[in-house]
Design a protein around this motif. Structure first.
Motif, PDB file in Angstrom:
ATOM      1  N   GLY A  43      40.002  23.169  23.159  1.00 26.38           N
ATOM      2  CA  GLY A  43      41.400  23.434  22.867  1.00 26.38           C
ATOM      3  C   GLY A  43      41.495  24.586  21.878  1.00 26.38           C
ATOM      4  N   LEU A  56      40.714  19.595  27.057  1.00 23.51           N
ATOM      5  CA  LEU A  56      40.562  18.675  28.186  1.00 23.51           C
ATOM      6  C   LEU A  56      39.369  17.770  27.866  1.00 23.51           C
ATOM      7  CD1 LEU A  56      41.023  21.081  31.227  1.00 23.51           C
ATOM      8  CD2 LEU A  56      42.743  19.751  30.009  1.00 23.51           C
ATOM      9  N   HIS A 105      45.128  16.689  22.737  1.00 22.60           N
ATOM     10  CA  HIS A 105      44.139  16.470  23.793  1.00 22.60           C
ATOM     11  C   HIS A 105      44.823  16.088  25.099  1.00 22.60           C
ATOM     12  CE1 HIS A 105      42.285  14.788  19.919  1.00 22.60           C
ATOM     13  NE2 HIS A 105      41.852  16.033  20.036  1.00 22.60           N
ATOM     14  N   GLU A 106      44.181  16.447  26.186  1.00 17.85           N
ATOM     15  CA  GLU A 106      44.636  16.025  27.521  1.00 17.85           C
ATOM     16  C   GLU A 106      43.483  15.273  28.173  1.00 17.85           C
ATOM     17  OE1 GLU A 106      45.972  17.919  31.797  1.00 17.85           O
ATOM     18  OE2 GLU A 106      46.326  19.092  29.986  1.00 17.85           O
ATOM     19  N   PRO A 126      47.382  12.602  21.972  1.00 14.54           N
ATOM     20  CA  PRO A 126      48.041  13.293  23.085  1.00 14.54           C
ATOM     21  C   PRO A 126      48.717  14.605  22.680  1.00 14.54           C
ATOM     22  CG  PRO A 126      49.263  11.329  22.468  1.00 14.54           C
ATOM     23  CD  PRO A 126      47.980  11.301  21.693  1.00 14.54           C
ATOM     24  N   ASN A 127      48.884  14.833  21.384  1.00 17.58           N
ATOM     25  CA  ASN A 127      49.455  16.103  20.930  1.00 17.58           C
ATOM     26  C   ASN A 127      48.420  17.222  20.907  1.00 17.58           C
ATOM     27  OD1 ASN A 127      52.109  15.055  20.320  1.00 17.58           O
ATOM     28  ND2 ASN A 127      51.114  13.998  18.614  1.00 17.58           N
ATOM     29  N   VAL A 160      41.370  13.806  30.985  1.00 13.40           N
ATOM     30  CA  VAL A 160      41.164  14.062  32.408  1.00 13.40           C
ATOM     31  C   VAL A 160      40.130  13.111  32.999  1.00 13.40           C
ATOM     32  CG1 VAL A 160      41.921  16.461  32.323  1.00 13.40           C
ATOM     33  CG2 VAL A 160      39.524  15.928  31.916  1.00 13.40           C
ATOM     34  N   ARG A 190      46.709  25.351  23.330  1.00 16.67           N
ATOM     35  CA  ARG A 190      46.237  24.702  24.553  1.00 16.67           C
ATOM     36  C   ARG A 190      45.467  23.456  24.156  1.00 16.67           C
ATOM     37  NH1 ARG A 190      41.858  27.659  28.133  1.00 16.67           N
ATOM     38  NH2 ARG A 190      40.442  26.598  26.712  1.00 16.67           N
ATOM     39  N   PRO A 191      45.842  22.291  24.705  1.00 20.08           N
ATOM     40  CA  PRO A 191      45.109  21.072  24.366  1.00 20.08           C
ATOM     41  C   PRO A 191      43.697  21.103  24.957  1.00 20.08           C
ATOM     42  CG  PRO A 191      46.710  20.624  26.088  1.00 20.08           C
ATOM     43  CD  PRO A 191      46.916  22.037  25.668  1.00 20.08           C
TER      44      PRO A 191
END
Length: 103
Positions: A86, A98, A62-63, A59-60, A65, A95-96
């Motif tokens: 990212g 998605l 990657h996001e 989670p640090n 979705v 920016r992580p």
């Protein structure tokens, strides 16, 4: 540098949708050259893109979705697809990515 990342994304989308009959068009080649210069400028300043397919979800960096079912080949928590790369400046995530993750 973070404010330049959506421009890189726009170049990626534009060049990915060029029809085959225009692939060798001089205008398209020029646009591709501008994209490469922008990416090189970012890289020369320490900004690196990352595509985490196959990595464990973090989670640090990657996001999530979306999710997909885990399988024998893809364990739960593994990233199955990157929807948007990212970017990091050294160890700092600008920016992580998605991603879709196996559940």
């Amino acid at each position: 540098f973070k404010h330049l990342l959506p421009i890189v994304d726009d170049f990626d989308r534009a060049l990915a949708s060029v029809p085959a009959e225009l692939a060798d068009n001089p205008w398209g080649s020029g646009v591709s050259m501008v994209q490469r210069k922008l990416i090189k400028m970012l890289e020369d300043n320490g900004v690196a893109a990352f595509d985490p397919v196959g990595e464990q979800f973090d989670p640090n960096r990657h996001e999530a979705v979306g999710t997909e079912d885990a399988s024998d080949d893809i364990p739960s928590g593994q990233i199955t697809a990157t929807l948007q790369r990212g970017y990091a400046l050294g160890e700092r995530v600008l920016r992580p990515a998605l991603v879709r993750v196996a559940r």
